[in-house]
Design an enzyme around this catalytic site. Structure first.
Site, PDB file in Angstrom:
ATOM      1  N   CYS A 191      -2.491  31.966 -14.705  1.00  0.00           N
ATOM      2  CA  CYS A 191      -1.523  31.034 -14.129  1.00  0.00           C
ATOM      3  C   CYS A 191      -1.173  30.014 -15.204  1.00  0.00           C
ATOM      4  O   CYS A 191      -1.907  29.037 -15.405  1.00  0.00           O
ATOM      5  CB  CYS A 191      -2.090  30.351 -12.888  1.00  0.00           C
ATOM      6  SG  CYS A 191      -0.897  29.204 -12.131  1.00  0.00           S
ATOM      7  N   ASN A 222      -0.951   1.283   9.343  1.00  0.00           N
ATOM      8  CA  ASN A 222      -0.081   2.421   9.600  1.00  0.00           C
ATOM      9  C   ASN A 222       1.344   2.038   9.206  1.00  0.00           C
ATOM     10  O   ASN A 222       2.048   1.349   9.947  1.00  0.00           O
ATOM     11  CB  ASN A 222      -0.134   2.814  11.078  1.00  0.00           C
ATOM     12  CG  ASN A 222       0.669   4.075  11.360  1.00  0.00           C
ATOM     13  OD1 ASN A 222       1.468   4.528  10.532  1.00  0.00           O
ATOM     14  ND2 ASN A 222       0.477   4.648  12.534  1.00  0.00           N
ATOM     15  N   CYS A 229       5.902  29.318  -8.126  1.00  0.00           N
ATOM     16  CA  CYS A 229       7.039  28.807  -8.898  1.00  0.00           C
ATOM     17  C   CYS A 229       8.321  29.489  -8.429  1.00  0.00           C
ATOM     18  O   CYS A 229       8.293  30.643  -8.000  1.00  0.00           O
ATOM     19  CB  CYS A 229       6.852  29.073 -10.391  1.00  0.00           C
ATOM     20  SG  CYS A 229       5.475  28.194 -11.160  1.00  0.00           S
ATOM     21  N   CYS A 276       3.986  36.134  -7.231  1.00  0.00           N
ATOM     22  CA  CYS A 276       3.455  34.832  -6.817  1.00  0.00           C
ATOM     23  C   CYS A 276       4.591  33.930  -6.363  1.00  0.00           C
ATOM     24  O   CYS A 276       5.660  33.889  -6.974  1.00  0.00           O
ATOM     25  CB  CYS A 276       2.709  34.201  -7.999  1.00  0.00           C
ATOM     26  SG  CYS A 276       2.113  32.519  -7.667  1.00  0.00           S
ATOM     27  N   CYS A 287       8.938  11.452  -3.493  1.00  0.00           N
ATOM     28  CA  CYS A 287       8.651  12.877  -3.686  1.00  0.00           C
ATOM     29  C   CYS A 287       9.516  13.735  -2.777  1.00  0.00           C
ATOM     30  O   CYS A 287       9.262  14.930  -2.624  1.00  0.00           O
ATOM     31  CB  CYS A 287       7.169  13.171  -3.454  1.00  0.00           C
ATOM     32  SG  CYS A 287       6.566  12.732  -1.814  1.00  0.00           S
ATOM     33  N   GLU A 293      -2.081   0.511   2.298  1.00  0.00           N
ATOM     34  CA  GLU A 293      -2.216   1.968   2.391  1.00  0.00           C
ATOM     35  C   GLU A 293      -2.664   2.339   3.801  1.00  0.00           C
ATOM     36  O   GLU A 293      -3.349   1.556   4.463  1.00  0.00           O
ATOM     37  CB  GLU A 293      -3.250   2.434   1.353  1.00  0.00           C
ATOM     38  CG  GLU A 293      -3.776   3.837   1.494  1.00  0.00           C
ATOM     39  CD  GLU A 293      -2.691   4.883   1.412  1.00  0.00           C
ATOM     40  OE1 GLU A 293      -2.724   5.804   2.244  1.00  0.00           O
ATOM     41  OE2 GLU A 293      -1.821   4.784   0.528  1.00  0.00           O
ATOM     42  N   GLN A 321      -1.774  12.208  -8.628  1.00  0.00           N
ATOM     43  CA  GLN A 321      -0.608  12.967  -9.051  1.00  0.00           C
ATOM     44  C   GLN A 321      -1.034  14.282  -9.699  1.00  0.00           C
ATOM     45  O   GLN A 321      -2.021  14.341 -10.426  1.00  0.00           O
ATOM     46  CB  GLN A 321       0.237  12.155 -10.034  1.00  0.00           C
ATOM     47  CG  GLN A 321       0.863  10.900  -9.426  1.00  0.00           C
ATOM     48  CD  GLN A 321       1.981  11.214  -8.432  1.00  0.00           C
ATOM     49  OE1 GLN A 321       2.289  12.364  -8.156  1.00  0.00           O
ATOM     50  NE2 GLN A 321       2.585  10.173  -7.890  1.00  0.00           N
TER      51      GLN A 321
END
Length: 498
Positions: free
Chosen positions: A188, A379, A109, A106, A437, A346, A296
């Site tokens: 998993c 935007n 990870c 897989c 992120c 947003e 999240q």
């Protein structure tokens, strides 16, 4: 021997014949490589004696390894570890049988073979290196990493579904390592335990469906009390298939949603029942959401993340705050428990509508009302100084962009700093808390804020939102440097913003 190779070899302690050069490190046997560090994709980095870089999948820092090279360029090579001759003290046994370098492994990870604490240290170094090399910024203080459960944390996931004729079975899971094929996953451990346990029954149920060849994806979204599965189907489902979904949902406690085309077509299989939601108990906030809304992945980390962000923001009862890229209001509504006024902005009209609904439901449920809060859709990747001034003065900002970062926002702020005539009575925020992120776009934006917009990077640290992956989430705090502000700065403004 070059200075760099001397340093690299000094990390090794292999036995060797006596050396004529007292400063030289023991030589490695032919074909062995000494791993120095990890890159941003969790590959080991080594150098050949001639200085050529080798990226090694499956290798860890300070190991001595043999490598099967499968790609060669003029300046670098890439390969996979075939033997570990000297093992890192941080190497651990992977917690999932599907993790590894074997065929069919897989690809979800990449760091299960590295101790969890070492994973966090690697991510902290990635953050620091990006800030310095891309933004020429060093944080004045390093924040303690935010960590949480390393297993059973992934409450959101997009699982591929494939009916494989040759195997005569359905596969459901993440893609194989470096492949478009779906891994043959039966468990998993990063998914919640009850979801991991239903993977095999889910495969059997899809296999029995009439539409088993036209259901390419299942999206998982877990709330505090509801587990939702969104089935993407390319053709209308038969009554028998709908009955199978209902039976599976009743047996495994699953709320089924159906998606015939784009995300806007997602709908509940059967109306009624509890709504998907998560809580932020420290702030008395309850957040309903739809399974395709952005939330999240790791709810345990999210609670700590929101709490730390608000402590660092330190919004006071007289202050106005803008929450950029506000989404559902994950930060906006908690900020409204302490600030005087909050504006959430947003890019998605759908999310803005949802955030307004969440505001209304939380206002109705609370004894102590939230501060006046409004939301707007815009935007944010085309932000201009004029628009920024139009949103009014805010004492503080919270910025939580997607992977693309907040370049236009930072650029508009820098333009106003360098051209104060455009500002009029507008003044910049005294503090910015930036939740990222992507360390590369954070570093780019930090460079703008520090070198062109008059800010200091007073703190930064990693958030281990995705344990066992190379994904780096982080948080940085920027303070306006009054000494670099044109004119009198914030302290002398007529409206008292400080």
């Amino acid at each position: 021997m070059t200075a760099s190779s001397t340093y690299e070899n000094s990390l090794l302690t292999t036995a060797s014949a006596p050396q004529t050069d007292p400063d030289a490190a023991p030589a490695l046997p032919d074909g062995w490589l000494a791993v120095e560090s990890l890159d941003n994709d969790a590959q080991g980095i080594a150098h050949r004696p001639d200085g050529k870089v080798v990226f090694i999948e499956g290798a860890l820092p300070f190991e001595q390894v043999s490598v099967n090279v499968h790609r060669k360029k003029n300046n670098w090579e890439a390969g996979t570890v075939t033997a570990v001759h000297r093992e890192s003290s941080q190497r651990v046994r992977p917690g999932c049988p599907h993790f590894g370098l074997h065929a069919g492994a897989c690809g979800g990870c990449k760091m299960q073979h590295l101790h969890e604490a070492a994973q966090v240290a690697v991510k902290q170094r990635v953050l620091e290196d990006n800030l310095w090399h891309l933004g020429k910024v060093r944080a004045e203080t390093l924040l303690r990493p935010i960590e949480g459960p390393a297993w059973g944390y992934r409450y959101r996931a997009r699982l591929s579904v494939r009916y494989v004729h040759k195997k005569g079975e359905v596969l459901i899971g993440f893609h194989e390592r470096k492949s478009r094929y779906v891994a043959d996953m039966r468990v998993c451990p990063v998914l919640p335990a009850h979801v991991s346990a239903m993977l095999v029954p889910l495969r059997s149920m899809i296999f029995d469906m009439d539409a088993r060849e036209t259901c390419p994806q299942i999206e998982l979204a877990c709330g505090d009390d509801v587990t939702a599965l969104v089935l993407r189907h390319l053709e209308p489902l038969s009554d028998d298939d709908l009955a199978r979904l209902r039976a599976f949902g009743a047996q495994h406690g699953v709320q089924w949603w159906l998606q015939a085309k784009g995300p806007d077509t997602v709908k509940l299989l059967d109306e009624g029942g509890p709504a998907l939601s998560y809580a932020l108990p420290e702030f008395g906030i309850h957040m309903p959401f739809r399974p395709t809304d952005f939330t999240q992945v790791n709810p345990f980390i999210n609670r700590v993340l929101v709490a730390r962000a608000l402590r660092l923001l330190d919004a006071q009862a007289h202050e106005r705050v803008i929450d950029w890229f506000c989404g559902l209001g994950n930060f906006t509504l908690p900020i409204a428990t302490t600030a005087a006024e909050v504006l959430g902005i947003e890019g998605s009209e759908t999310l803005v509508a949802r955030s307004r609904e969440n505001l209304a439901s939380n206002q109705a449920a609370r004894r102590q009302h939230l501060a006046p809060t409004s939301f707007a859709a815009r935007n944010l990747f085309e932000m201009t100084p004029v628009q920024l001034v139009g949103d009014g003065v805010a004492h503080k900002w919270l910025v939580d962009p997607p992977r693309e970062g907040a370049f236009a926002l930072a650029k508009a702020l820098a333009d106003l700093h360098q051209n104060p005539a455009q500002r009029g009575a507008w003044v910049p925020p005294g503090r910015i808390v930036y939740v990222s992120c992507n360390p590369a776009t954070l570093a780019r934006d930090a460079g703008l804020l520090v070198h062109q917009a008059g800010y200091r990077c007073v703190a930064a640290g990693v958030v281990n939102m995705f344990a066992h992956t190379a994904h780096v989430e982080s948080m940085a705090v920027f303070e306006l440097d009054a000494a670099r502000e044109p004119g009198a700065g914030l302290a002398a403004t007529a409206d008292g913003v400080a």
